[in-house]
Write a protein that holds these residues in place. Structure first.
Motif, mmCIF file in Angstrom:
data_model
loop_
_atom_site.group_PDB
_atom_site.id
_atom_site.type_symbol
_atom_site.label_atom_id
_atom_site.label_comp_id
_atom_site.label_asym_id
_atom_site.label_seq_id
_atom_site.Cartn_x
_atom_site.Cartn_y
_atom_site.Cartn_z
ATOM 1 N N ASP A 35 34.707 36.005 36.609
ATOM 2 C CA ASP A 35 34.337 35.184 35.442
ATOM 3 C C ASP A 35 35.502 34.333 34.959
ATOM 4 O O ASP A 35 35.315 33.215 34.497
ATOM 5 N N LYS A 36 36.708 34.903 35.041
ATOM 6 C CA LYS A 36 37.881 34.173 34.546
ATOM 7 C C LYS A 36 38.484 33.247 35.588
ATOM 8 O O LYS A 36 38.916 32.141 35.270
ATOM 9 N N VAL A 37 38.549 33.737 36.849
ATOM 10 C CA VAL A 37 39.342 33.005 37.848
ATOM 11 C C VAL A 37 38.503 32.342 38.947
ATOM 12 O O VAL A 37 39.033 31.584 39.760
ATOM 13 N N GLY A 38 37.191 32.654 38.983
ATOM 14 C CA GLY A 38 36.313 32.024 39.978
ATOM 15 C C GLY A 38 36.426 32.591 41.381
ATOM 16 O O GLY A 38 35.831 32.055 42.313
ATOM 17 N N SER A 69 45.030 27.868 40.700
ATOM 18 C CA SER A 69 43.685 28.452 40.768
ATOM 19 C C SER A 69 43.487 29.306 42.012
ATOM 20 O O SER A 69 42.448 29.936 42.173
ATOM 21 N N ARG A 70 44.490 29.351 42.910
ATOM 22 C CA ARG A 70 44.390 30.172 44.130
ATOM 23 C C ARG A 70 45.200 31.458 44.039
ATOM 24 O O ARG A 70 45.343 32.179 45.014
ATOM 25 N N THR A 71 45.738 31.737 42.851
ATOM 26 C CA THR A 71 46.581 32.927 42.711
ATOM 27 C C THR A 71 45.786 34.145 42.250
ATOM 28 O O THR A 71 46.222 35.270 42.413
ATOM 29 N N MET A 72 44.608 33.926 41.643
ATOM 30 C CA MET A 72 43.811 34.960 40.987
ATOM 31 C C MET A 72 44.432 35.309 39.624
ATOM 32 O O MET A 72 44.094 36.318 39.015
ATOM 33 N N LEU A 73 45.342 34.450 39.160
ATOM 34 C CA LEU A 73 46.055 34.728 37.900
ATOM 35 C C LEU A 73 45.786 33.663 36.840
ATOM 36 O O LEU A 73 46.136 33.836 35.687
ATOM 37 N N MET A 74 45.162 32.514 37.241
ATOM 38 C CA MET A 74 44.957 31.421 36.288
ATOM 39 C C MET A 74 43.528 31.427 35.759
ATOM 40 O O MET A 74 42.574 31.494 36.519
ATOM 41 N N ASN A 75 43.403 31.338 34.448
ATOM 42 C CA ASN A 75 42.102 31.250 33.807
ATOM 43 C C ASN A 75 41.554 29.826 33.971
ATOM 44 O O ASN A 75 42.203 28.861 33.591
ATOM 45 N N LEU A 76 40.361 29.709 34.566
ATOM 46 C CA LEU A 76 39.793 28.387 34.870
ATOM 47 C C LEU A 76 39.495 27.564 33.625
ATOM 48 O O LEU A 76 39.417 26.343 33.693
ATOM 49 N N LYS A 77 39.287 28.250 32.488
ATOM 50 C CA LYS A 77 38.958 27.483 31.269
ATOM 51 C C LYS A 77 40.208 27.005 30.533
ATOM 52 O O LYS A 77 40.292 25.879 30.074
ATOM 53 N N THR A 78 41.226 27.894 30.440
ATOM 54 C CA THR A 78 42.436 27.512 29.697
ATOM 55 C C THR A 78 43.426 26.744 30.572
ATOM 56 O O THR A 78 44.335 26.089 30.067
ATOM 57 N N THR A 87 36.697 26.785 42.052
ATOM 58 C CA THR A 87 38.122 26.460 42.125
ATOM 59 C C THR A 87 38.370 25.117 41.445
ATOM 60 O O THR A 87 37.437 24.447 41.001
ATOM 61 N N MET A 88 39.640 24.737 41.311
ATOM 62 C CA MET A 88 39.966 23.430 40.740
ATOM 63 C C MET A 88 39.865 22.368 41.831
ATOM 64 O O MET A 88 40.241 22.614 42.971
ATOM 65 N N GLY A 89 39.381 21.184 41.450
ATOM 66 C CA GLY A 89 39.354 20.057 42.388
ATOM 67 C C GLY A 89 40.642 19.251 42.271
ATOM 68 O O GLY A 89 41.362 19.045 43.238
ATOM 69 N N TYR A 90 40.942 18.802 41.042
ATOM 70 C CA TYR A 90 42.182 18.065 40.761
ATOM 71 C C TYR A 90 42.238 17.784 39.262
ATOM 72 O O TYR A 90 41.236 17.921 38.557
ATOM 73 N N LYS A 91 43.405 17.383 38.802
ATOM 74 C CA LYS A 91 43.562 16.934 37.409
ATOM 75 C C LYS A 91 44.525 15.768 37.413
ATOM 76 O O LYS A 91 45.652 15.898 37.899
ATOM 77 N N ILE A 92 44.070 14.643 36.900
ATOM 78 C CA ILE A 92 44.893 13.425 36.887
ATOM 79 C C ILE A 92 45.472 13.236 35.488
ATOM 80 O O ILE A 92 44.728 12.986 34.529
ATOM 81 N N GLY A 93 46.791 13.386 35.362
ATOM 82 C CA GLY A 93 47.458 13.182 34.074
ATOM 83 C C GLY A 93 46.783 13.941 32.949
ATOM 84 O O GLY A 93 46.513 15.137 33.052
#
Length: 502
Positions: free
Chosen positions: A128-131, A192-201, A292-298
Motif C-alpha cells: 500500500d505504501k511502496v507499490g 521507488s525501487r528500494t521498498m523504503l519510499m512512500n509513493l504518496k509523500t 512505481t514512479m515514472g518520472y518527475k520533472i522539476g
C-alpha cells in the motif's frame, strides 16, 4: 550556446556514455563491460570501484571517438545519469571506499529476510505504501543484509559514517566530488525501487526504515528526475551540471516519449521491463505488477507507472554463450534459431533468480520441458528467444487487466530489438504490432533528455515527441488458435518451475 546533452548509462553488464544532439541523434558513444561476480549460487555482485573506473573511461573515450573529431565539453549543456536500479552500494562517507561489493538486483541472498518480513502481513505487507511486493529484487533488504552481515557496519551506519545508494547515487556522488563534497542524492524513480519510499509523500517511510533497521542518515535526499543536483568536480566534464537522474526503465519510458497516460514501452536488456504511464496518481496492481514512479520533472507533479519486471531475457542468451558455449557471440543465437521451423515442442523457463512479474515466486528455478530425442541445439536457441516473448505476453495481459487500457501497439527498445526472429515472434504472440524507434538506445536518450530539460536545452514534451521516429514495425502473422495453444503450453511449463527451492 551548448548543443549537446550527455548520459552516463550504468547497466547490469556494462557502462556506456552517449552524446545526443538537439534532434535526439547519437553523436558519440563508448561502452565497456565490467565483471559479474558470483560468490555462491543465487548471489550476484559487482565491484563499485570498477564501475566508477568504467564511468571515467567511457566519458574520456566517448568525448574522443577514434577516427573522429573530439567533442568539445564547452558544447555540452548537461549530464544525465541512468542506472541498473535496485543494485545496492554502501560506502564510507570519508573515503568513498565501499564496505562490501554492490549487491545486484538479480541477487537472491535476502530470501530469508523476505520470508521473515512476510510472516507479519504476507507478501503485500508494504505494498500500500511502496507499490511493491516483498521480494529479493529490491534494495532495502539488501542494505539490511549488509548491516547484519558485514562486521562493524551497523554501528558505523548509526554513527553517520556510511552512505547508501543505488548505482545512480554512487555515480552522482563520485562525479560531483566524492569524499570532497559529493552530492548525496537520488531521484523518485530510483527511490521507488528500494521498498523504503512512500509513493504518496515521495520521501523515505519512517515506519519501514524502523522495521528494516536502516538508519535514515545513510539514505540520499530524494529529488526530481530532472533538476540540477550539482556540477561535475573533475575530469573532462568539470563544471558541467549533473541535471538528470532516472532508473534505466523509467529513462527508457522517457526516451520513448511515453508522456501521456496509456502509453507503454518494453525494454529488452539483461531482463525485460514493460512500463505503462498511468498519470499523476498511483494505480494499485491486483495482477502481480509493480506500482512505481515514472518520472518527475522539476516542480511539476510526479508521474506514476505500472511495471512488469522479468528477471532473465538477454541474460539467457549470455548464459547460452558463456555457460554452454553454444554460440560465439550473442547475435549468433538468431542464426542458430533460424536453422529450425519451431521450438520442437520445448519450452525454456529461465527462473534463474526465481520468477518476477506476474508471479513473484522466489522458490522457482529454471526448467526446460518437453524434451525428446528430436530436439537439437537450434530448437534450444529458438526456445531461448521465445521465452522472452512469452514472458512479455504475461506482463502485457496483466497490464491490460490492471489498467483497463488495451494496447494497440508496443514500443520496444534495448539490445534484443535488432533480433528480427524475436521481434516477429513477439508480435505474433501478442497479436499487436511491435514498433522499434530510430534511436533504440532510449535509456541513455531519456537520461540526456531529463538533464537537457533541467537546463533549457529542450523546453517541452512536444519538442521531445517531435524527435521520436519509427525505424521498423512488425505485424502479427500467426492465427489466433495457434497463438493461444502455444501460450497455454508456456503457462503449463511455468508451473513446473514452482516450489523447487525448499
Amino acid at each position: 550556446m551548448a548543443k549537446y546533452s550527455v548520459a552516463v548509462d550504468q547497466g547490469t553488464t556494462s557502462t556506456r556514455f552517449m552524446i545526443f544532439d538537439h534532434a535526439g541523434q547519437v553523436v558519440g558513444i563508448d561502452q565497456r563491460e565490467h565483471e559479474q561476480i558470483y560468490p555462491k549460487p543465487g548471489w550476484v555482485e559487482h565491484n563499485p570501484l570498477e564501475i566508477w573506473t568504467r564511468v571515467q573511461e567511457v566519458i574520456q573515450n566517448g568525448l574522443n571517438p577514434a577516427g573522429k573529431p573530439a567533442i568539445d565539453p564547452k558544447d555540452i549543456a548537461a549530464v544525465g545519469v541512468t542506472n541498473q536500479r535496485e543494485t545496492a552500494v554502501v560506502w564510507e562517507k570519508a573515503t568513498g571506499k565501499p564496505v562490501y561489493n554492490a549487491i545486484v538486483w538479480q541477487d537472491t541472498r535476502t530470501d530469508q529476510i523476505i520470508n521473515e518480513f512476510g510472516k507479519h502481513g504476507g507478501q503485500d505487507r508494504f505494498r500500500d505504501k511502496v507499490g511493491l511486493p516483498l521480494a529479493t529484487y529490491f534494495s532495502g533488504p539488501k542494505i539490511k543484509w549488509i548491516l547484519d552481515n558485514v562486521q562493524g557496519t551497523r554501528s558505523r551506519a548509526e554513527r553517520g559514517e556510511l552512505l547508501f545508494g543505488n548505482i545512480d547515487t554512487w555515480v552522482i556522488w563520485n562525479l560531483t566530488g566524492g569524499p570532497k563534497g559529493g552530492v548525496h542524492v537520488t531521484d523518485v524513480t530510483n527511490a521507488s525501487r528500494t521498498m523504503l519510499m512512500n509513493l504518496k509523500t515521495l520521501d523515505w517511510d519512517e515506519e519501514i526504515l524502523k522495521i528494516m533497521g536502516i538508519p535514515r542518515s545513510m539514505l540520499p535526499q530524494v529529488r526530481a528526475s530532472s533538476e540540477v543536483y550539482g556540477k561535475v568536480a573533475a575530469g573532462p566534464l568539470a563544471g558541467i551540471p549533473v541535471a538528470g537522474d532516472l532508473g534505466d526503465q523509467q529513462a527508457a519510458l522517457f526516451g520513448q516519449a511515453c508522456y501521456s497516460p496509456g502509453e507503454a514501452k518494453n525494454t529488452y536488456g539483461t531482463g525485460c521491463f514493460m512500463l505503462l504511464n498511468t498519470g499523476t496518481k498511483p494505480v494499485p496492481s491486483k495482477s502481480g505488477l509493480l506500482t512505481t514512479m515514472g518520472y518527475k520533472i522539476g516542480k511539476e507533479p510526479a508521474v506514476y507507472a505500472l511495471e512488469g519486471s522479468i528477471a532473465i531475457t538477454g541474460a539467457l542468451v549470455q548464459w547460452l554463450r558463456d555457460n554452454l558455449g553454444m554460440i560465439q557471440k550473442s547475435a549468433d543465437v538468431e542464426t542458430l534459431a533460424a536453422t529450425v521451423e519451431d521450438n520442437g515442442g520445448i519450452y525454456f523457463v529461465p527462473a534463474f533468480s526465481g520468477l518476477f512479474a506476474p508471479y513473484w515466486r522466489s522458490d522457482a528455478r529454471g526448467a526446460i520441458v518437453g524434451l525428446t530425442r528430436y530436439v537439437n541445439k537450434g530448437h534450444l536457441a529458438r526456445a531461448v528467444l521465445e521465452a522472452t516473448a512469452y514472458q512479455t505476453r504475461e506482463v502485457l495481459d496483466a497490464m491490460e487487466k490492471d489498467s483497463g487500457v488495451h494496447l494497440t501497439a508496443l514500443k520496444v527498445d534495448g539490445g534484443m530489438v535488432f533480433n528480427e526472429t524475436l521481434m516477429q515472434f513477439q508480435s505474433n504472440i501478442l497479436g499487436v504490432p511491435v514498433v522499434r524507434p530510430k534511436v533504440a538506445e532510449t535509456t541513455s536518450l531519456g537520461a540526456a533528455y531529463a538533464a537537457g530539460m533541467a537546463v533549457g536545452l529542450w523546453s517541452s514534451f512536444d519538442e521531445l515527441r517531435a524527435n521520436w521516429g519509427k525505424d521498423k514495425e512488425w505485424d502479427p502473422k500467426m492465427e489466433q488458435a495457434t497463438r493461444e495453444r502455444l501460450f497455454s503450453d508456456w503457462k503449463r511449463a511455468v508451473t513446473r518451475t514452482f516450489d523447487w527451492v525448499q
